[in-house]
Scaffold this motif. Structure first.
Motif, mmCIF file in Angstrom:
data_model
loop_
_atom_site.group_PDB
_atom_site.id
_atom_site.type_symbol
_atom_site.label_atom_id
_atom_site.label_comp_id
_atom_site.label_asym_id
_atom_site.label_seq_id
_atom_site.Cartn_x
_atom_site.Cartn_y
_atom_site.Cartn_z
ATOM 1 N N GLN A 2 0.790 -1.311 -0.019
ATOM 2 C CA GLN A 2 -0.052 -0.098 -0.052
ATOM 3 C C GLN A 2 0.905 1.194 -0.064
ATOM 4 O OE1 GLN A 2 -3.268 0.400 -0.275
ATOM 5 N NE2 GLN A 2 -3.738 -2.065 -0.148
ATOM 6 N N THR A 74 -6.385 1.433 4.364
ATOM 7 C CA THR A 74 -5.033 1.646 3.783
ATOM 8 C C THR A 74 -4.216 2.122 4.868
ATOM 9 O OG1 THR A 74 -6.224 2.591 1.797
ATOM 10 C CG2 THR A 74 -3.889 3.013 2.119
ATOM 11 N N GLN A 76 -4.403 1.226 7.982
ATOM 12 C CA GLN A 76 -3.937 -0.243 8.692
ATOM 13 C C GLN A 76 -3.055 -0.909 8.205
ATOM 14 O OE1 GLN A 76 -7.369 -2.577 9.503
ATOM 15 N NE2 GLN A 76 -6.067 -3.926 11.026
ATOM 16 N N ALA A 77 -3.123 -0.967 6.825
ATOM 17 C CA ALA A 77 -2.095 -1.937 5.789
ATOM 18 C C ALA A 77 -0.692 -1.079 5.930
ATOM 19 C CB ALA A 77 -2.430 -2.002 4.587
ATOM 20 N N GLY A 79 0.332 1.010 8.479
ATOM 21 C CA GLY A 79 0.984 0.680 9.788
ATOM 22 C C GLY A 79 1.748 -0.514 9.742
ATOM 23 N N GLN A 80 1.048 -1.797 9.188
ATOM 24 C CA GLN A 80 1.558 -3.110 9.074
ATOM 25 C C GLN A 80 2.770 -3.034 8.620
ATOM 26 O OE1 GLN A 80 -0.532 -5.448 11.083
ATOM 27 N NE2 GLN A 80 1.830 -6.320 10.990
ATOM 28 N N GLN A 81 2.812 -2.584 7.306
ATOM 29 C CA GLN A 81 4.082 -2.498 6.619
ATOM 30 C C GLN A 81 5.152 -1.822 7.361
ATOM 31 O OE1 GLN A 81 1.834 -1.727 2.279
ATOM 32 N NE2 GLN A 81 3.149 -0.218 3.144
ATOM 33 N N GLU A 83 5.375 -1.716 10.680
ATOM 34 C CA GLU A 83 5.628 -2.484 11.896
ATOM 35 C C GLU A 83 6.618 -3.878 11.362
ATOM 36 O OE1 GLU A 83 2.350 -3.125 13.913
ATOM 37 O OE2 GLU A 83 2.310 -1.249 14.932
ATOM 38 N N ASP A 84 6.166 -4.277 10.255
ATOM 39 C CA ASP A 84 6.884 -5.761 9.687
ATOM 40 C C ASP A 84 8.445 -5.269 9.363
ATOM 41 O OD1 ASP A 84 4.556 -6.943 10.128
ATOM 42 O OD2 ASP A 84 4.002 -7.035 8.019
ATOM 43 N N ARG A 88 8.789 1.466 14.871
ATOM 44 C CA ARG A 88 7.966 1.769 16.136
ATOM 45 C C ARG A 88 6.865 2.537 15.639
ATOM 46 N NH1 ARG A 88 10.648 2.773 21.864
ATOM 47 N NH2 ARG A 88 8.361 3.389 22.139
ATOM 48 N N HIS A 91 -0.133 4.595 17.610
ATOM 49 C CA HIS A 91 -1.590 5.071 16.996
ATOM 50 C C HIS A 91 -2.028 6.329 17.561
ATOM 51 C CE1 HIS A 91 -2.166 1.491 14.367
ATOM 52 N NE2 HIS A 91 -1.253 1.171 15.269
#
Ligand SMILES: [Fe+2]
Length: 309
Positions: A2, A74, A76-77, A79-81, A83-84, A88, A91
């Motif tokens: 994303q 988007t 959330q996606a 944020g995940q990218q 963190e992966d 750090r 939210h």
């Protein structure tokens, strides 16, 4: 993967707020919008509530960069990218989102410590924007508020972060000749604007930002802006010219916080379906910008040493 979709807002610190208001109204053509308290005011350049939040208690530097995404999924996606990728991510709570006048946001630092936010729920003011001087206005919309050049401590780290975690695409590599040797700049885009961010590797610098560019709707807007600088003794750091890569017709002036604005027109657009990464060696503007080396020189300058107390 994303991607963020545009440079939505910045927050800056300003030790001379009245000078900022005057330059915003008289030169840039931006509306000055009162803040909720005396420590904040806003600058408006289009249908957004604001594009620049000014912290009158801050230092004279970039404080926050806000990148827009269209919706919660988007956000959330992204944020995940992050963190992966080992970043750090915090939210933002309701208060944080309200302070930016958006629906929801996440916060993190880029590899050089630039406080960065990604948000959705753009802060819209449906009242028509009226430039505060005689001009035609700004090219923003889905291309965002403009572009910025920021300092980065490691070029590859920065490219990885913005490309692989935030979804930017590389537009070009530019080799600038500086007194200290050739230095590579990387220009990156997240929409049709040629670049929304660009950077060069530098040692730690006194400021995070080199310049912020605003794109006017007409050539005359740039010309009349140049006349206003002349009439008001506003220092011009790089004279009129047209850039080699984004083809922007522009000049650069010094803002009240001693970093630069680029004021431009007619920038080149990028089509991701057909774009291939470009490379410019010993880059110079097509014409003009006689002190373009100043960008590289400024970015290559060692940090200002603080006197021991
Ligand atoms: Fe620029």
């Amino acid at each position: 993967m994303q991607s963020v979709s545009q440079l939505g807002y910045v927050r800056i610190g300003a030790s001379e707020p009245e000078a900022w208001k005057k330059q915003a109204r008289d030169f840039l053509g931006f509306e000055v919008v009162p803040g909720d308290d005396k420590s904040t005011f806003y600058l408006r350049m289009d249908e957004y509530h604001h594009r620049i939040e000014v912290n009158t208690k801050g230092n004279d530097d970039l404080e926050v960069v806000g990148w827009e995404v269209p919706d919660a999924a988007t956000l959330q996606a992204i944020g995940q990218q992050l963190e992966d990728g080992g970043v750090r991510v915090a939210h933002g709570n309701r208060e944080d989102a309200d302070a930016r006048r958006v629906v929801e946001l996440i916060r993190f630092d880029d590899p050089s410590g630039i406080p960065t936010e990604v948000y959705y729920g753009r802060p819209v003011n449906p009242k028509r924007f009226h430039p505060t001087r005689s001009m035609s206005g700004f090219k923003t919309g889905d291309m965002g508020m403009g572009h910025m050049v920021v300092y980065q401590r490691n070029l590859q780290e920065a490219v990885h972060f913005y490309r692989d975690l935030l979804g930017f695409r590389i537009t070009d590599y530019t080799e600038l000749v500086t007194p200290g040797g050739t230095r590579t700049m990387v220009f990156m885009h997240c929409n049709q604007r040629h670049h929304s961010i660009a950077f060069m590797e530098t040692p730690p610098m006194p400021k995070k930002i080199n310049h912020l560019m605003f794109e006017c709707n007409s050539l005359d807007d740039v010309g009349t802006g140049r006349e206003i600088c002349l009439a008001n003794d506003i220092p011009v750091s790089i004279e009129l010219g047209r850039h080699h890569n984004d083809r922007m017709f522009s000049f650069y002036m010094v803002n009240p916080s001693s970093w630069w604005f680029e004021y431009g027109w007619d920038g080149r657009l990028v089509d991701d379906a057909t774009w291939t990464i470009e490379h410019y060696e010993a880059a110079k503007s097509i014409w003009g910008h006689p002190q373009l080396g100043n960008i590289a020189a400024t970015m290559a300058r060692p940090p200002v040493k603080q006197a021991a107390s």
